[in-house]
Design an enzyme around this catalytic site. Structure first.
Site, PDB file in Angstrom:
ATOM      1  N   LYS A  92       0.821  -1.353   0.160  1.00 16.42           N
ATOM      2  CA  LYS A  92       0.013  -0.007  -0.021  1.00 16.42           C
ATOM      3  C   LYS A  92       0.835   1.318   0.275  1.00 16.42           C
ATOM      4  O   LYS A  92       0.549   2.338  -0.469  1.00 16.42           O
ATOM      5  CB  LYS A  92      -1.011  -0.065   1.195  1.00 16.42           C
ATOM      6  CG  LYS A  92      -1.921  -1.144   1.108  1.00 16.42           C
ATOM      7  CD  LYS A  92      -3.085  -1.261   2.255  1.00 16.42           C
ATOM      8  CE  LYS A  92      -4.185  -2.225   1.839  1.00 16.42           C
ATOM      9  NZ  LYS A  92      -3.660  -3.538   1.856  1.00 16.42           N
TER      10      LYS A  92
HETATM   11  C1  LIG Z   1      -4.118  -4.588   1.173  1.00 15.16           C
HETATM   12  C2  LIG Z   1      -3.420  -5.829   1.084  1.00 15.16           C
HETATM   13  C3  LIG Z   1      -4.002  -7.017   0.190  1.00 15.16           C
HETATM   14  C4  LIG Z   1      -4.773  -6.735  -0.801  1.00 15.16           C
HETATM   15  O1  LIG Z   1      -5.027  -5.828  -1.769  1.00 15.16           O
HETATM   16  P1  LIG Z   1      -6.220  -5.344  -2.536  1.00 15.16           P
HETATM   17  O2  LIG Z   1      -5.948  -4.164  -3.438  1.00 15.16           O
HETATM   18  O3  LIG Z   1      -7.234  -4.864  -1.284  1.00 15.16           O
HETATM   19  O4  LIG Z   1      -6.762  -6.728  -3.325  1.00 15.16           O
HETATM   20  C5  LIG Z   1      -2.880  -7.926   0.163  1.00 15.16           C
HETATM   21  N1  LIG Z   1      -1.837  -8.076   0.909  1.00 15.16           N
HETATM   22  C6  LIG Z   1      -1.356  -7.314   1.741  1.00 15.16           C
HETATM   23  C7  LIG Z   1      -0.235  -7.380   2.597  1.00 15.16           C
HETATM   24  C8  LIG Z   1      -2.208  -6.043   2.017  1.00 15.16           C
HETATM   25  O5  LIG Z   1      -1.950  -5.050   2.670  1.00 15.16           O
END
Ligand SMILES: *Cc1c(COP(=O)(O)O)cnc(C)c1O
Length: 455
Positions: A106
């Protein structure tokens, strides 16, 4: 570039307004009116330069100094390549998206989106207060993305005593005048309900200039397109990707990269025991079930909000039809699409597989034994999904590494016997002083805190 809502009833907006609005006012999500063609890479481009080039058609003149913002955002990553590709098997790579400040993918979007917010607000002479609820990863990435912004305040609510130590420390050890972290004496759902209630109170929302940076924000999806492109820049395509999926934002970015012309063949949607998307892509059965906690908590989601953007494409960009289909889904708990809608999207692009906790631990153990690599449980779900699928393309496979193993040390230790150390830039995390405010599970008290804490 102009943007339209997936439900067809909200006004068309430019990029800066889409950035600040988040959700469209008809309840839909903003998407660009057309998909630009991917510009060719110039030799020797850095990740930041390629990012600015790929995003320029979406942003236009709405954010000044885009390239400089990209340089600043990606200089916070603890790896020269920003998102390095690491080979784990013949033809199989992990793209490590977790070298940012909070060790999860993120950061790739939020380090940039925070800076874009600040730039647009400064030009307009405005301030906003971001309010969000987190069960772990999103809160720390959002805080880190805006901690240096002078036109953004942020309040993050988390359930007191219910996050991991690493996750809590990553939020509570940031000391900045515009950051407040609140431990609510309740559950994650209580926190989320309070955030919704604050946004639904129009006078409060306007008075406080409330804003959100949740995963439906278009700018986050856009920023994630870039690493799909840079992976295909260096691997001989067509490339398949496998994406550990929760809200469908990350894998949607892969679809957009493909739509823009990146040499991508298959996109594998990997889910844990919360497998609504796998049931949909495999059996055309999208029906909700209760969320069960797993070793990969950031994927413990039943209704994937960004799926609406794909549904809009499956409906030939007909907002009315998309809104009707979603309405029926809410009323009946089931969504099914027509055979002709399925063909292009589901049969020729998306594949899906599910990996439960036992399978996740098994993948982590075997990968460590075979290659000496520690995978976090989310990335392991992706690697496990690839192992299950046989009808993949002939080109290379890239599994997206969405979190650093040190972010989930208990699961990694359970699978491999090795407790992964925090990387150097976070090695002293447990010695840093924590700041947070404990508040009761009471909307009035939390609202009062939000209204008075920065003034
Ligand atoms: C948020 C997150 C996901 C999922 O990502 P999306 O965009 O919601 O599909 C997968 N792995 C980690 C470590 C995350 O923080």
């Amino acid at each position: 570039m102009r943007y339209v809502s997936t439900r067809g009833q909200a006004p068309e907006l430019g990029f800066a307004n889409v950035l600040l609005a988040g959700l469209a006012n008809d309840g839909g999500l903003y998407v660009p009116t057309e998909w630009p063609t991917l510009p060719a890479a110039r030799p020797g481009m850095s990740y930041a330069e390629r990012a600015a080039q790929v995003m320029a058609p979406f942003v236009g003149d709405d954010v000044l100094g885009l390239q400089q913002l990209c340089v600043e955002a990606y200089s916070t990553f603890a790896h020269r390549a920003t998102v390095p590709l690491v080979q784990i098997d013949d033809g199989h790579f992990v793209q490590e998206l977790f070298h940012g400040p909070t060790l999860a993918f993120k950061d790739v979007a939020l380090q940039l989106v925070g800076r874009m917010f600040d730039t647009v607000l400064r030009e307009r002479g405005q301030r906003v207060t971001i309010v969000g609820a987190t069960s772990g990863d999103t809160g720390s990435a959002a805080i880190d993305g805006v901690k240096a912004c002078s036109n953004v305040d942020i309040v993050i609510l988390y359930p007191h005593g219910r996050t991991s130590d690493v996750q809590r420390k990553q939020m509570t050890t940031v000391h900045a005048p515009n950051v407040r972290v609140v431990a609510v004496e309740g559950t994650f759902d209580d926190c989320q309900d309070m955030v919704k209630a604050m946004f639904n109170d129009a006078p409060f929302r306007d008075q406080m200039g409330l804003s959100a940076v949740n995963s439906i924000n278009w700018a986050r999806v856009m920023a994630q397109v870039v690493y799909y492109v840079t992976a295909t820049d260096v691997l001989r395509g067509p490339v398949d990707f496998c994406v550990p999926t929760g809200n469908f934002g990350n894998v949607l970015s892969g679809w957009i990269a493909k739509r823009m012309g990146a040499p991508i063949d298959r996109l594998v949607v990997a889910s844990n025991a919360n497998d609504i998307l796998t049931r949909f892509f495999r059996d055309n059965d999208m029906s909700t079930a209760p969320v069960v906690p797993s070793l990969s908590p950031s994927m413990d989601i039943q209704v994937s909000s960004n799926f609406e953007r794909l549904l809009f494409e499956m409906n030939d960009r007909d907002g009315g039809a998309t809104a009707d289909q979603l309405q029926r889904f809410r009323a009946t708990g089931r969504l099914a699409v027509e055979p002709d809608q399925r063909a292009e999207f589901l049969e020729h692009t998306f594949l899906s597989a599910r990996v439960d906790d036992a399978g996740t631990l098994d993948v982590m153990r075997r990968t460590y034994e075979a290659s000496g690599m520690l995978l976090d449980p989310h990335t392991a779900v992706g690697v496990g999904a690839v192992e299950q699928l046989t009808h993949l393309g002939a080109g290379p496979m890239v599994t997206l590494g969405t979190a650093h193993p040190a972010k989930f040390p208990d699961a990694v230790e359970k699978a491999t016997g090795v407790r992964p150390p925090l990387p150097p830039h976070l090695a002293d995390l447990f010695d840093r002083e924590e700041h947070f405010t404990v508040l009761p599970n009471d909307l009035a008290v939390v609202k009062q805190f939000v209204a008075t804490t920065f003034r």
